[in-house]
Design a protein around this motif. Structure first.
Motif, PDB file in Angstrom:
ATOM      1  N   SER A   6      16.947 -37.056  -8.291  1.00 61.14           N
ATOM      2  CA  SER A   6      17.007 -38.494  -8.515  1.00 61.14           C
ATOM      3  C   SER A   6      18.334 -39.050  -8.035  1.00 61.14           C
ATOM      4  CB  SER A   6      16.835 -38.815 -10.009  1.00 61.14           C
ATOM      5  OG  SER A   6      17.919 -38.306 -10.754  1.00 61.14           O
ATOM      6  N   PHE A  60      17.621 -42.986 -15.351  1.00 60.35           N
ATOM      7  CA  PHE A  60      16.190 -43.287 -15.268  1.00 60.35           C
ATOM      8  C   PHE A  60      15.317 -42.042 -15.248  1.00 60.35           C
ATOM      9  CE2 PHE A  60      16.547 -42.473 -10.763  1.00 60.35           C
ATOM     10  CZ  PHE A  60      15.272 -42.143 -10.349  1.00 60.35           C
ATOM     11  N   ALA A  61      15.677 -41.015 -14.500  1.00 64.72           N
ATOM     12  CA  ALA A  61      14.825 -39.823 -14.423  1.00 64.72           C
ATOM     13  C   ALA A  61      14.856 -39.049 -15.734  1.00 64.72           C
ATOM     14  CB  ALA A  61      15.247 -38.934 -13.262  1.00 64.72           C
ATOM     15  N   SER A  64      12.876 -40.810 -18.275  1.00 63.88           N
ATOM     16  CA  SER A  64      11.429 -40.703 -18.049  1.00 63.88           C
ATOM     17  C   SER A  64      10.895 -39.374 -18.566  1.00 63.88           C
ATOM     18  CB  SER A  64      11.076 -40.896 -16.568  1.00 63.88           C
ATOM     19  OG  SER A  64      11.454 -39.773 -15.789  1.00 63.88           O
ATOM     20  N   ILE A  67      10.790 -39.737 -22.463  1.00 66.61           N
ATOM     21  CA  ILE A  67       9.738 -40.629 -22.959  1.00 66.61           C
ATOM     22  C   ILE A  67       8.348 -40.030 -22.731  1.00 66.61           C
ATOM     23  CG2 ILE A  67       9.319 -42.143 -20.965  1.00 66.61           C
ATOM     24  CD1 ILE A  67       9.527 -44.485 -23.072  1.00 66.61           C
ATOM     25  N   GLN A  68       8.184 -39.242 -21.673  1.00 67.07           N
ATOM     26  CA  GLN A  68       6.898 -38.571 -21.469  1.00 67.07           C
ATOM     27  C   GLN A  68       6.619 -37.585 -22.595  1.00 67.07           C
ATOM     28  OE1 GLN A  68       6.129 -37.001 -17.460  1.00 67.07           O
ATOM     29  NE2 GLN A  68       7.671 -38.439 -16.736  1.00 67.07           N
ATOM     30  N   ARG A  71       5.577 -39.589 -25.634  1.00 69.17           N
ATOM     31  CA  ARG A  71       4.225 -40.133 -25.472  1.00 69.17           C
ATOM     32  C   ARG A  71       3.166 -39.044 -25.616  1.00 69.17           C
ATOM     33  NH1 ARG A  71       3.423 -43.459 -20.399  1.00 69.17           N
ATOM     34  NH2 ARG A  71       1.571 -44.082 -21.523  1.00 69.17           N
TER      35      ARG A  71
END
Length: 193
Positions: A6, A60-61, A64, A67-68, A71
């Motif tokens: 990233s 950001f990476a 992510s 958060i994955q 979720r």
């Protein structure tokens, strides 16, 4: 070898078929860690909002990934969550778990400084994994139930068994830490089934 996955930067040039970016735009992309990268149309390359700093965008990476995990855990309001490992990704997972409604949210790590940070970003409890029996501490915090959700964010294979044992009946264990190596002595009947 090109390390990393990233980056953030400013668009210098783009192909004739590229839409959505202009020269001078600040962007994030899934290119390598380098001073200059070329990304294909299939790679993520997104403009940054004008009010977002480059320093914040740099996460950001990692954000992510965290958060994955949250979720995929499908945390319900009021479910106990244990996050083992409070590096950057673990700390972000803890914060997202809290925002998702996890309670109590428990941070475990070997580093007292990371545990102090965890309290500052929303942990309800911390466990110093090097000085305390982590599974026993989680059981005490959760009234003997174990955590409904355990997010393993250390990447150490031997911690997987601890994560499985810290989970409550029908709990969910998310392996976020990009585990390297083998986890020995997993008894799938006792530990998973």
């Amino acid at each position: 070898m090109f390390p990393g996955y990233s980056n953030i930067g400013t668009v210098l040039e783009f192909g004739s078929n590229v839409t959505g970016v202009s020269r001078g735009n600040r962007v994030v992309s899934m290119g390598g860690h380098a001073s200059h990268v070329k990304v294909t149309k299939d790679a993520l390359c997104e403009p940054l909002p004008p009010d977002l700093s480059m320093e914040a965008a740099a996460f950001f990476a990692l954000a992510s990934f965290a958060i994955q995990a949250v979720r995929k855990a499908r945390i319900e309001l009021g479910e106990s969550v244990l996050v083992i490992g409070q590096g950057i990704v673990g700390s972000l997972a803890l914060q997202f778990a809290r925002l998702q409604g996890g309670y109590p949210v428990i941070a475990a790590d070997l580093d007292p400084g990371r545990l102090e940070t965890a309290l500052g970003v929303g942990a309800d409890h911390t466990i110093h994994a090097g000085e305390t029996d982590l599974v026993a501490a989680v059981r005490k915090i959760t009234d003997s139930d174990g955590a409904r959700v355990v997010i393993e964010a250390t990447g150490h294979p031997e911690v997987i068994i601890t994560a499985l044992h810290a989970a409550g009946w029908c709990g969910r264990v998310i392996l976020l830490g990009s585990t390297r190596g083998e986890t020995k002595s997993v008894n799938f009947y006792r530990d998973v089934h």
